[in-house]
Write an enzyme that holds these catalytic residues in place. Structure first.
Site, PDB file in Angstrom:
ATOM      1  N   ASN A  14      -4.481   6.817  -1.547  1.00 33.41           N
ATOM      2  CA  ASN A  14      -3.729   7.259  -0.374  1.00 33.41           C
ATOM      3  C   ASN A  14      -2.951   8.550  -0.608  1.00 33.41           C
ATOM      4  O   ASN A  14      -2.473   9.160   0.334  1.00 33.41           O
ATOM      5  CB  ASN A  14      -2.794   6.146   0.120  1.00 33.41           C
ATOM      6  CG  ASN A  14      -3.560   5.122   0.938  1.00 33.41           C
ATOM      7  OD1 ASN A  14      -4.590   5.435   1.537  1.00 33.41           O
ATOM      8  ND2 ASN A  14      -3.089   3.882   0.947  1.00 33.41           N
ATOM      9  N   HIS A  66      -3.230  -3.331  -6.000  1.00 31.07           N
ATOM     10  CA  HIS A  66      -3.549  -2.849  -4.652  1.00 31.07           C
ATOM     11  C   HIS A  66      -5.032  -3.046  -4.350  1.00 31.07           C
ATOM     12  O   HIS A  66      -5.880  -2.271  -4.780  1.00 31.07           O
ATOM     13  CB  HIS A  66      -3.153  -1.369  -4.512  1.00 31.07           C
ATOM     14  CG  HIS A  66      -3.319  -0.851  -3.121  1.00 31.07           C
ATOM     15  ND1 HIS A  66      -3.757   0.419  -2.842  1.00 31.07           N
ATOM     16  CD2 HIS A  66      -3.100  -1.439  -1.922  1.00 31.07           C
ATOM     17  CE1 HIS A  66      -3.803   0.581  -1.527  1.00 31.07           C
ATOM     18  NE2 HIS A  66      -3.415  -0.534  -0.956  1.00 31.07           N
ATOM     19  N   SER A 114       0.822  -1.215   0.000  1.00 29.99           N
ATOM     20  CA  SER A 114       0.000   0.000   0.000  1.00 29.99           C
ATOM     21  C   SER A 114       0.847   1.252   0.000  1.00 29.99           C
ATOM     22  O   SER A 114       0.347   2.324  -0.312  1.00 29.99           O
ATOM     23  CB  SER A 114      -0.977   0.047   1.182  1.00 29.99           C
ATOM     24  OG  SER A 114      -0.654  -0.805   2.198  1.00 29.99           O
ATOM     25  N   GLU A 167      -6.341  -0.842  -7.389  1.00 30.46           N
ATOM     26  CA  GLU A 167      -5.446   0.061  -8.115  1.00 30.46           C
ATOM     27  C   GLU A 167      -4.405  -0.811  -8.815  1.00 30.46           C
ATOM     28  O   GLU A 167      -3.687  -1.575  -8.152  1.00 30.46           O
ATOM     29  CB  GLU A 167      -4.777   1.035  -7.145  1.00 30.46           C
ATOM     30  CG  GLU A 167      -5.760   2.037  -6.537  1.00 30.46           C
ATOM     31  CD  GLU A 167      -5.122   2.952  -5.501  1.00 30.46           C
ATOM     32  OE1 GLU A 167      -5.489   4.136  -5.466  1.00 30.46           O
ATOM     33  OE2 GLU A 167      -4.278   2.485  -4.697  1.00 30.46           O
TER      34      GLU A 167
HETATM   35  N1  LIG Z   1      -4.323  -4.633   5.954  1.00 34.25           N
HETATM   36  C1  LIG Z   1      -4.751  -3.742   5.064  1.00 34.25           C
HETATM   37  O1  LIG Z   1      -5.755  -3.031   5.268  1.00 34.25           O
HETATM   38  C2  LIG Z   1      -4.029  -3.614   3.745  1.00 34.25           C
HETATM   39  C3  LIG Z   1      -4.702  -3.031   2.664  1.00 34.25           C
HETATM   40  C4  LIG Z   1      -4.057  -2.948   1.431  1.00 34.25           C
HETATM   41  C5  LIG Z   1      -2.769  -3.429   1.309  1.00 34.25           C
HETATM   42  N2  LIG Z   1      -2.128  -3.974   2.389  1.00 34.25           N
HETATM   43  C6  LIG Z   1      -0.759  -4.495   2.174  1.00 34.25           C
HETATM   44  O2  LIG Z   1      -0.856  -5.902   2.077  1.00 34.25           O
HETATM   45  C7  LIG Z   1       0.333  -6.507   2.607  1.00 34.25           C
HETATM   46  C8  LIG Z   1      -0.035  -7.481   3.697  1.00 34.25           C
HETATM   47  O3  LIG Z   1      -0.762  -6.834   4.704  1.00 34.25           O
HETATM   48  P1  LIG Z   1      -1.650  -7.649   5.763  1.00 34.25           P
HETATM   49  O4  LIG Z   1      -2.401  -6.637   6.533  1.00 34.25           O
HETATM   50  O5  LIG Z   1      -2.376  -8.752   5.091  1.00 34.25           O
HETATM   51  O6  LIG Z   1      -0.480  -8.273   6.697  1.00 34.25           O
HETATM   52  P2  LIG Z   1      -0.564  -9.481   7.711  1.00 34.25           P
HETATM   53  O7  LIG Z   1       0.419  -9.181   8.789  1.00 34.25           O
HETATM   54  O8  LIG Z   1      -1.978  -9.778   8.096  1.00 34.25           O
HETATM   55  O9  LIG Z   1      -0.017 -10.730   6.865  1.00 34.25           O
HETATM   56  C9  LIG Z   1       1.278 -10.827   6.356  1.00 34.25           C
HETATM   57  C10 LIG Z   1       1.635 -12.305   6.195  1.00 34.25           C
HETATM   58  O10 LIG Z   1       2.818 -12.387   5.471  1.00 34.25           O
HETATM   59  C11 LIG Z   1       3.611 -13.457   6.012  1.00 34.25           C
HETATM   60  N3  LIG Z   1       5.005 -13.234   5.619  1.00 34.25           N
HETATM   61  C12 LIG Z   1       5.873 -12.312   6.099  1.00 34.25           C
HETATM   62  N4  LIG Z   1       7.055 -12.395   5.428  1.00 34.25           N
HETATM   63  C13 LIG Z   1       6.899 -13.359   4.489  1.00 34.25           C
HETATM   64  C14 LIG Z   1       7.742 -13.893   3.489  1.00 34.25           C
HETATM   65  N5  LIG Z   1       8.976 -13.430   3.304  1.00 34.25           N
HETATM   66  N6  LIG Z   1       7.246 -14.861   2.699  1.00 34.25           N
HETATM   67  C15 LIG Z   1       6.014 -15.324   2.873  1.00 34.25           C
HETATM   68  N7  LIG Z   1       5.163 -14.886   3.824  1.00 34.25           N
HETATM   69  C16 LIG Z   1       5.606 -13.897   4.616  1.00 34.25           C
HETATM   70  C17 LIG Z   1       3.359 -13.376   7.486  1.00 34.25           C
HETATM   71  O11 LIG Z   1       3.646 -14.604   8.123  1.00 34.25           O
HETATM   72  C18 LIG Z   1       1.858 -13.033   7.516  1.00 34.25           C
HETATM   73  O12 LIG Z   1       1.065 -14.187   7.537  1.00 34.25           O
HETATM   74  C19 LIG Z   1       1.215  -5.350   3.057  1.00 34.25           C
HETATM   75  O13 LIG Z   1       2.082  -5.014   2.023  1.00 34.25           O
HETATM   76  C20 LIG Z   1       0.220  -4.233   3.288  1.00 34.25           C
HETATM   77  O14 LIG Z   1       0.794  -2.951   3.154  1.00 34.25           O
HETATM   78  C21 LIG Z   1      -2.731  -4.086   3.596  1.00 34.25           C
END
Ligand SMILES: NC(=O)c1ccc[n+]([C@@H]2O[C@H](COP(=O)([O-])OP(=O)(O)OC[C@H]3O[C@@H](n4cnc5c(N)ncnc54)[C@H](O)[C@@H]3O)[C@@H](O)[C@H]2O)c1
Length: 504
Positions: free
Chosen positions: A194, A144, A123, A156
């Protein structure tokens, strides 16, 4: 370039909140989906969670039992990255760290074929930076999704510096085939949503920081007058102050500390104090059980004036003249019609927020912009210390006679809704001028991504193309910190109208 064939396997790496949602979307669309997470057992757990969500879709009759069984059979957790060989698209949703994402994609390139589309759900990181280390960077895009991915339609589709047009188009068409509404976007800090949404939070916090209004009043004005679904304070309490601040901070840094994106000191203190919002029980508001929700400032009833004198048509607030007449209050029209204000029987003036301070004038009350004055249930007023009590009372009584609650706030230029909308329009216009996205896609992104009642360009068309620039010019005059300086793009945008109007 068409969407990926439904028989093509899709991989989701990182099976937390977003990964699970994205996997569910691809699965329900019809793809075989493989899940991989670095933490042992998490991919399997995510598959179970997705399975239970599919059960709920069957209960809600949005999926048949047969469709659910087929989808479950297509879902495969894998324990090693090598299990993703043969996939046609990998969507990464791991922790938001550049080094982790870069390393993951480098490792993935050794596993998948050169024509496998690689996508990140980041994001806030640069898509170009994540993809920069790849052997075949042209097939790398940002996809995204918004949380919760199965419910929110916007995606996006972000093209990094090296992204091939064909790869971006394929990602775009695939998102569309999955039932989403994709928007195409260049790689810019915050992408569309954003980036353009920053002032929604920043201006609310700025009004609070000047002590002009408390969070409950700002939120009520944004909702009831601005037509926003939630106010900035309640929304950031829901998002998490730490999460919202991190996005603001990262966009500000990515723009080399451009003052227009500067984070809020008040929000910084909130985060430092651990008041992160609903998730910790306290944020701007107290969400703990039994806590009382503060009421917005609402003025006591006041007598309406017997008449008003309209000097000019009130511009974007023209509808008020009809409402005043409908309320049985006489509208006298001034002979000279150059102005855009109402004169009250007190002799004081009621002026639509224009970016100036009431203190700069004699007996003046400013009123805030509303999305739709007929439907607005609240209107904010501001005035100087020297404004006469009679003028304030008549202005208050006038809006109350139209059925509006009135919130009297401190004397801040651009008030609450007007400054917020003007800055959103400015950033939107600048983003389009810089080739980030089309006007139409910016409008779609802001309506679907953050639920704005209108896209910035739709809003600007209603207000007049010159409106935002004129308001920001005035604000910049009284607060020349640079934050309100209208962009060059906004000047051009406004001039384009003037030229058209000048052309016979
Ligand atoms: N949460 C939101 O609202 C949101 C919205 C849009 C985008 N994002 C983006 O999505 C991505 C994930 O966010 P999230 O909230 O789902 O995070 P999260 O913490 O819920 O999940 C991340 C997962 O990735 C795993 N992980 C970490 N390093 C890893 C690796 N090297 N290989 C494989 N797995 C790995 C972790 O074990 C975890 O299960 C981020 O880049 C975040 O910026 C989040």
């Amino acid at each position: 370039m068409t969407a990926l064939d439904l028989s093509s396997p899709v991989a989701v790496v990182g099976t937390g909140t977003m990964g699970q949602g994205i996997a569910q979307v691809a699965l329900v669309a019809g793809h075989p989906v493989r899940l991989y997470d670095a933490a042992p057992g998490l991919a399997r757990k995510a598959a179970d969670t997705i399975g239970s969500r599919l059960d709920r879709l069957v209960e809600k009759e949005r999926l048949t039992a047969d469709e659910r069984d087929a989808a479950r059979a297509r879902l495969t957790p894998v324990d090693e990255l090598s299990g993703l060989a043969g996939c046609s698209l990998v969507v990464e949703a791991v922790v938001e760290r550049l080094d982790v994402k870069q390393e993951l994609f480098r490792a993935l390139e050794d596993v998948v074929a050169d024509d496998c589309l690689l996508a990140t759900n980041t994001s806030s990181l640069s898509v170009t930076a994540i993809g920069g280390a790849l052997r075949v960077p042209g097939r790398f895009v940002g996809l995204h999704f918004f949380n919760p991915a199965p419910l929110l339609p916007l995606v996006e589709v972000v093209s990094g510096f090296a992204t091939d047009f064909g790869a971006a188009t394929r990602a775009y068409e695939t998102a569309r085939a999955w039932g989403k509404t994709p928007v195409a976007c260049a790689d810019t800090p915050g992408f569309i949503v954003n980036r353009v949404a920053r002032p929604f939070y920043a201006e609310a916090f700025a009004v609070y920081e000047t002590q002009a209004a408390d969070p409950a009043t700002v939120d009520a004005v944004l909702r009831e007058s601005g037509g926003f679904r939630m106010g900035a304070f309640e929304l950031t309490d829901l998002i998490g102050q730490d999460v919202n601040e991190a996005v603001t901070h990262s966009v500000w840094q990515a723009f080399f500390q451009d003052v227009r994106f500067r984070p809020s000191l008040a929000q910084r203190r909130l985060v430092e104090s651990g008041r992160l919002g609903r998730k910790t029980g306290r944020g701007w508001y107290d969400h703990r059980e039994g806590a009382e929700r503060p009421e917005p400032h609402t003025a006591e009833p006041a007598e309406p004036p017997a008449y008003v004198v309209a000097e000019g048509g009130l511009g974007p607030a023209a509808e008020l003249l009809d409402l005043i007449r409908e309320a049985g209050i006489e509208v006298r029209e001034a002979e000279e019609d150059e102005g855009t204000r109402l004169v009250l029987p007190s002799g004081g003036q009621l002026v639509l927020a224009d970016g100036q301070l009431s203190a700069e004038f004699g007996d003046v009350v400013h009123f805030d912009l509303a999305l739709d004055y007929r439907r607005a249930t609240r209107v904010a007023l501001s005035h100087a210390a020297h404004t006469s009590a009679e003028t304030v009372a008549q202005a208050t009584g006038l809006f109350q006679a139209l059925g509006k609650k009135v919130s009297v706030i401190g004397d801040v230029p651009g008030m609450i809704v007007a400054r917020t909308v003007a800055r959103i329009i400015d950033l939107a216009v600048e983003a389009v001028a810089q080739g980030v996205a089309t006007e139409e896609d910016v409008d779609t992104a802001m309506r679907l991504g953050v639920n704005y009642p209108l896209g910035p360009f739709e809003w600007s068309r209603r207000l007049g193309r010159g409106w935002a620039g004129a308001l920001l010019d005035e604000m910049h005059g009284v607060d020349p910190c640079g934050r309100y300086a209208p962009s060059l793009a906004l000047h051009r945008y406004a001039c384009a109208t003037d030229q058209r109007e000048d052309t016979p």
